[in-house]
Design an enzyme around this catalytic site. Structure first.
Site, PDB file in Angstrom:
ATOM      1  N   LYS A  33      44.987  33.369  37.641  1.00 39.69           N
ATOM      2  CA  LYS A  33      44.407  32.160  37.080  1.00 39.69           C
ATOM      3  C   LYS A  33      43.631  32.455  35.804  1.00 39.69           C
ATOM      4  O   LYS A  33      43.639  31.680  34.853  1.00 39.69           O
ATOM      5  CB  LYS A  33      43.520  31.579  38.182  1.00 39.69           C
ATOM      6  CG  LYS A  33      42.518  30.625  37.802  1.00 39.69           C
ATOM      7  CD  LYS A  33      41.708  30.296  39.031  1.00 39.69           C
ATOM      8  CE  LYS A  33      40.682  31.372  39.245  1.00 39.69           C
ATOM      9  NZ  LYS A  33      39.443  30.868  39.815  1.00 39.69           N
ATOM     10  N   THR A  34      42.987  33.633  35.769  1.00 42.25           N
ATOM     11  CA  THR A  34      42.243  33.983  34.560  1.00 42.25           C
ATOM     12  C   THR A  34      43.183  34.270  33.398  1.00 42.25           C
ATOM     13  O   THR A  34      42.758  34.302  32.261  1.00 42.25           O
ATOM     14  CB  THR A  34      41.369  35.228  34.790  1.00 42.25           C
ATOM     15  OG1 THR A  34      42.161  36.206  35.455  1.00 42.25           O
ATOM     16  CG2 THR A  34      40.165  34.907  35.626  1.00 42.25           C
ATOM     17  N   ASP A 217      37.899  24.652  36.044  1.00 36.87           N
ATOM     18  CA  ASP A 217      38.207  25.805  36.890  1.00 36.87           C
ATOM     19  C   ASP A 217      37.747  25.504  38.318  1.00 36.87           C
ATOM     20  O   ASP A 217      36.822  24.722  38.519  1.00 36.87           O
ATOM     21  CB  ASP A 217      37.441  27.023  36.339  1.00 36.87           C
ATOM     22  CG  ASP A 217      37.898  28.318  36.982  1.00 36.87           C
ATOM     23  OD1 ASP A 217      38.980  28.323  37.588  1.00 36.87           O
ATOM     24  OD2 ASP A 217      37.162  29.308  36.879  1.00 36.87           O
ATOM     25  N   GLU A 218      38.352  26.110  39.318  1.00 36.94           N
ATOM     26  CA  GLU A 218      37.943  25.922  40.719  1.00 36.94           C
ATOM     27  C   GLU A 218      37.834  24.439  41.056  1.00 36.94           C
ATOM     28  O   GLU A 218      36.847  23.989  41.645  1.00 36.94           O
ATOM     29  CB  GLU A 218      36.603  26.604  40.994  1.00 36.94           C
ATOM     30  CG  GLU A 218      36.559  28.076  40.632  1.00 36.94           C
ATOM     31  CD  GLU A 218      37.122  28.985  41.711  1.00 36.94           C
ATOM     32  OE1 GLU A 218      37.846  28.495  42.601  1.00 36.94           O
ATOM     33  OE2 GLU A 218      36.837  30.198  41.640  1.00 36.94           O
ATOM     34  N   GLN A 248      41.585  27.666  49.071  1.00 35.17           N
ATOM     35  CA  GLN A 248      40.337  28.390  48.871  1.00 35.17           C
ATOM     36  C   GLN A 248      39.139  27.457  48.782  1.00 35.17           C
ATOM     37  O   GLN A 248      38.094  27.811  48.242  1.00 35.17           O
ATOM     38  CB  GLN A 248      40.423  29.252  47.608  1.00 35.17           C
ATOM     39  CG  GLN A 248      41.382  30.412  47.773  1.00 35.17           C
ATOM     40  CD  GLN A 248      41.326  31.358  46.587  1.00 35.17           C
ATOM     41  OE1 GLN A 248      40.377  32.098  46.412  1.00 35.17           O
ATOM     42  NE2 GLN A 248      42.354  31.315  45.767  1.00 35.17           N
ATOM     43  N   ARG A 606      41.084  39.128  49.344  1.00 32.13           N
ATOM     44  CA  ARG A 606      40.266  39.929  48.411  1.00 32.13           C
ATOM     45  C   ARG A 606      40.811  41.340  48.281  1.00 32.13           C
ATOM     46  O   ARG A 606      40.476  42.067  47.349  1.00 32.13           O
ATOM     47  CB  ARG A 606      38.810  40.035  48.879  1.00 32.13           C
ATOM     48  CG  ARG A 606      38.002  38.752  48.959  1.00 32.13           C
ATOM     49  CD  ARG A 606      38.091  37.924  47.728  1.00 32.13           C
ATOM     50  NE  ARG A 606      39.141  36.905  47.869  1.00 32.13           N
ATOM     51  CZ  ARG A 606      39.659  36.231  46.857  1.00 32.13           C
ATOM     52  NH1 ARG A 606      39.263  36.472  45.639  1.00 32.13           N
ATOM     53  NH2 ARG A 606      40.601  35.331  47.053  1.00 32.13           N
TER      54      ARG A 606
END
Length: 728
Positions: A33-34, A217-218, A248, A606
């Site tokens: 995503k980044t 974002d998010e 998430q 993670r």
DNA sequence: TGGGAGTGCTTTTTT
DNA sequence: AGCACTCCCA
């Protein structure tokens, strides 16, 4: 430009180079995503589709905002700092500072953090003589914030009974108090700036026309009000580019509404929905486990991650007798990992709740392993820092009663509860701030208060000083320095106060006064107030030791967005993870268990290379030993992905029944009246299923045991009646 | 007024 | 268990 788009996979490339239109990017964990958001902005700018001031980019954390700025700065030779890239709260603060008059705020309005808010509420309850047993401040804050996050002012809140009406009345009184004191809480930043735009058409149009591209974002973490805020700003034809992952979403408990994703798609008739499903982070087995777990959630937008790397190692599961044993096993395993060349900083120890870190820390400390715990008290939240900030706030605004109450008698200057009561009465009678009411108070208390007022006055006279000098001056003149110098344990606090002076210096160096910003300028207040806003909005990164090679300890929540080569998820027990409170929760028709499962999904994803899952039969929690069943999430990991490091536990039961598995600590076997059952033992009951014996009393024919059946609850059973079978 | 003992609470958390 | 908060006594 080409370098901008190099290394992108097809869906990433498609997302970055979408033509101007609304877009929803479903970005799975580790799907890069980044690699999409900053390049998207850079692409829009470098292709001339938008100028830097026409971009609005919103994140949730300062860290994410900073990262976005840094990445963008690395791609384009532009001044990123002037751009509107920040957190919801940071951008709202900016908006309100620029238009404080239109927003009905004093120029130097202060921001209350959660602790400030709670003490403000407490003060309110006291002044209104409201029983804080009936209206616990904590709960009242939650209520107020929840209303604001839905965009509801007191008048709009429905109340059906006396108690509810009273509560709304308190909300109203709290608002009045904040307004009088010139302070805003976090939720107010958002609501106030929303209302500012909604009610001020020219201003709203100005920003609507300015921001052509709004990137979020998010997005799954936005609440109702934040979504409304975005809709309002995008109302002039801007293009919304939202990135999120419904799997998430782990902040529903504080008002985040995943429904915003579906609403956005529907309301904006989003033509572009792009799924980023290739995961560049984790090995296949880890991803398979994550997919298998999250598949159990009925309400999903649907998405399956597939790996870029091979399947890798199996997932290791370890059962231990106690939390202490679990911690010691982790220590041994970490040592082995170190020997294999793993850096400590690349190993994360995750847990569901903060209380669990203690056992881990204990074992790590004994083993001399460096570690770093995230989520502790942060710099600007420390008592001595808040004291110093309170003096600074009084310089900016003498009406700030929260700040006033905090330091009027700290360091002690003989102003006791009695004098304060008098002062509060006087302030109430005059409908003024505490500071303004000081001349009204007579007697000895009044004299001391007057002396305090003179102190504030002389501090205010120093306001012309450069910020770092002003802070130093305040620390000295307020008596804080002297106070901590006399205190036995005051050395660290003194060091922190010096650090505050340093923080002020670097703040001025980095983001000092001239904050030229597009067309609307010159009203951002001075260094002091922006430093205070900075302190509230950005509580400061955790603790020292940032650069050290230390193990990373944190809750699963704080691990979101991070990744590690090796991840331990400890305390995988029913009641802990999933948390027992979650089992009875529902929100928008979704069970709390679903959120716990998403949390588990976040935890699992993670890990890059190696994942450990561990659980203990007994755990010390809140001073009591608890006996829990293994987490149901363990059952959701397909067997073929797993390597049991201890004998495999049966479905929902324990494998290791008596001897502690690691290390061989001597343990008195607690028996229940010679019945053959012992505390901690797994048993099977015809009706309730599997359970663990957690307590016992009586003996012989009278023997009774208490059993935790997980789903079916905790029951007392008479051994003579209930037909219990050992289940190991 | 201020410190020391007693009491109660305890999911997750950013801003 | 550990922490924050309250109450009571010197």
């Amino acid at each position: 430009m080409n370098s901008l788009l190099a290394h992108l996979n097809p869906p990433q490339l498609a997302a970055v180079t979408l033509p101007p239109a609304h877009a929803l990017i479903l970005a799975g964990a580790g799907s890069g995503k980044t690699r999409v958001l900053p390049p998207r902005i850079a692409w829009l700018i470098s292709t001339g589709q938008v100028s830097p001031p026409g971009v609005l980019a919103v994140t949730f954390t300062n860290k994410a905002a900073k990262e976005m700025q840094t990445r963008l700065a690395g791609m384009l030779p532009i001044n990123v700092r002037g751009m509107w890239i920040g957190t919801f709260h940071g951008l709202c603060n900016r908006l309100l500072r620029a238009h404080y008059r239109d927003a009905g705020l004093p120029q130097l309005f202060q921001i209350l953090d959660s602790a400030d808010q709670q003490s403000a509420v407490k003060r309110l309850l006291k002044s209104l003589n409201v029983d804080d047993e009936k209206f616990p401040p904590r709960e009242l804050c939650q209520f107020i914030n929840a209303q604001k996050e839905q965009g509801l002012r007191p008048a709009a809140v429905e109340a059906w009974d006396d108690w509810a009406r009273k509560r709304v009345g308190l909300y109203e009184a709290y608002e009045a108090q904040c307004q009088r004191e010139g302070v805003v809480d976090f939720a107010e930043l958002l609501l106030r700036s929303y209302e500012l735009l909604e009610r001020n058409e020219p201003l709203c149009r100005h920003y609507q026309e300015r921001f052509r591209h709004i990137l979020v974002d998010e997005f799954q973490d936005t609440n109702k009000l934040q979504y409304k805020w975005l809709k309002l700003l995008a109302g002039g034809g801007a293009h919304l580019f939202c990135v999120g992952d419904d799997d998430q979403s782990i902040y529903a408990f504080r008002g985040a509404d995943v429904g915003n994703m579906a609403d956005f798609e529907r309301e904006f008739k989003v033509p572009n929905l792009i799924r980023l499903e290739q995961n560049y982070r984790s090995h296949g087995n880890i991803l398979d486990a994550a997919n298998a777990i999250i598949k159990n959630n009925p309400t999903r937008l649907g998405k399956n991650l597939w790996p870029a790397a091979g399947s890798g190692e199996p997932i290791r599961i370890y059962e231990s007798y106690s939390d202490g044993d679990e911690a010691r096993w982790i220590v041994e395993e970490v040592k082995a990992l170190q020997r294999d060349g793993h850096a400590r900083a690349e190993i994360a120890l995750l847990y569901r709740s903060n209380a669990q870190s203690r056992a881990l820390e204990h074992a790590l400390f004994n083993a001399g392993l460096p570690y770093r715990v995230y989520g502790g008290l942060r710099f600007f939240e420390r008592a001595e820092i808040k004291h110093a900030l309170a003096y600074l706030r009084l310089i900016a605004n003498t009406d700030d009663d929260t700040a006033f109450a905090r330091v009027v008698n700290f360091p002690a200057r003989g102003i006791g509860a009695r004098s304060l009561e008098n002062l509060q009465d006087a302030a109430k009678a005059a409908n003024s701030s505490l500071h303004a009411a000081i001349p009204q108070v007579a007697g000895a208390g009044g004299a001391k208060l007057a002396a305090f007022a003179r102190l504030i006055e002389s501090l205010r006279e120093a306001a012309y000083l450069p910020l770092p000098e002003l802070v130093a001056h305040v620390v000295d003149l307020s008596g804080l320095r002297a106070h901590y110098q006399n205190e036995k344990e005051g050395q660290e606090r003194l060091a922190n106060l010096d650090e505050l002076i340093n923080a002020a210096a670097s703040f001025v160096a980095e983001e000092g006064t001239p904050n030229q910003d597009g067309e609307i300028t010159g009203e951002f207040g001075n260094d002091l107030s922006s430093f205070l806003a900075h302190a509230s909005l950005e509580a400061g990164e955790h603790q020292a030791g940032e650069g050290d090679d230390a193990l990373q300890l944190m809750t699963v929540h704080s691990a979101k967005g991070l990744e590690f080569n090796v991840v331990f998820i400890s305390g995988l027990e029913d009641g802990l993870f999933p948390h027992e409170n979650s089992l009875s929760e529902t929100r928008d028709g979704k069970s709390g268990l679903e959120e716990e499962r998403r949390l588990m999904y976040v935890a699992v994803t993670r890990a890059r290379q190696r994942l450990y899952l561990s659980f203990a039969q007994t755990r010390m929690l809140h001073g009591q030993t608890r006996y829990n069943l293994p987490s149901r999430f363990l059952d959701e990991v397909p067997e073929e992905l797993v390597k049991w490091l201890t004998p495999r536990a049966g479905k929902g039961g324990f494998a290791v029944s008596s001897a502690p598995t690691y290390p061989a600590t001597s343990r008195r076997s607690e028996s229940s009246g010679g019945s053959g059952f012992r505390i901690g033992q797994s048993v099977m009951h015809a009706k309730f299923g599997l359970g663990v014996i957690i307590n016992a009393e009586g003996g012989g024919s009278d023997a009774r045991v208490q059993v935790n059946f997980g789903n079916a609850g905790i029951k007392w059973l008479a051994l003579a009646v209930a037909k219990l079978e050992a289940a190991n």
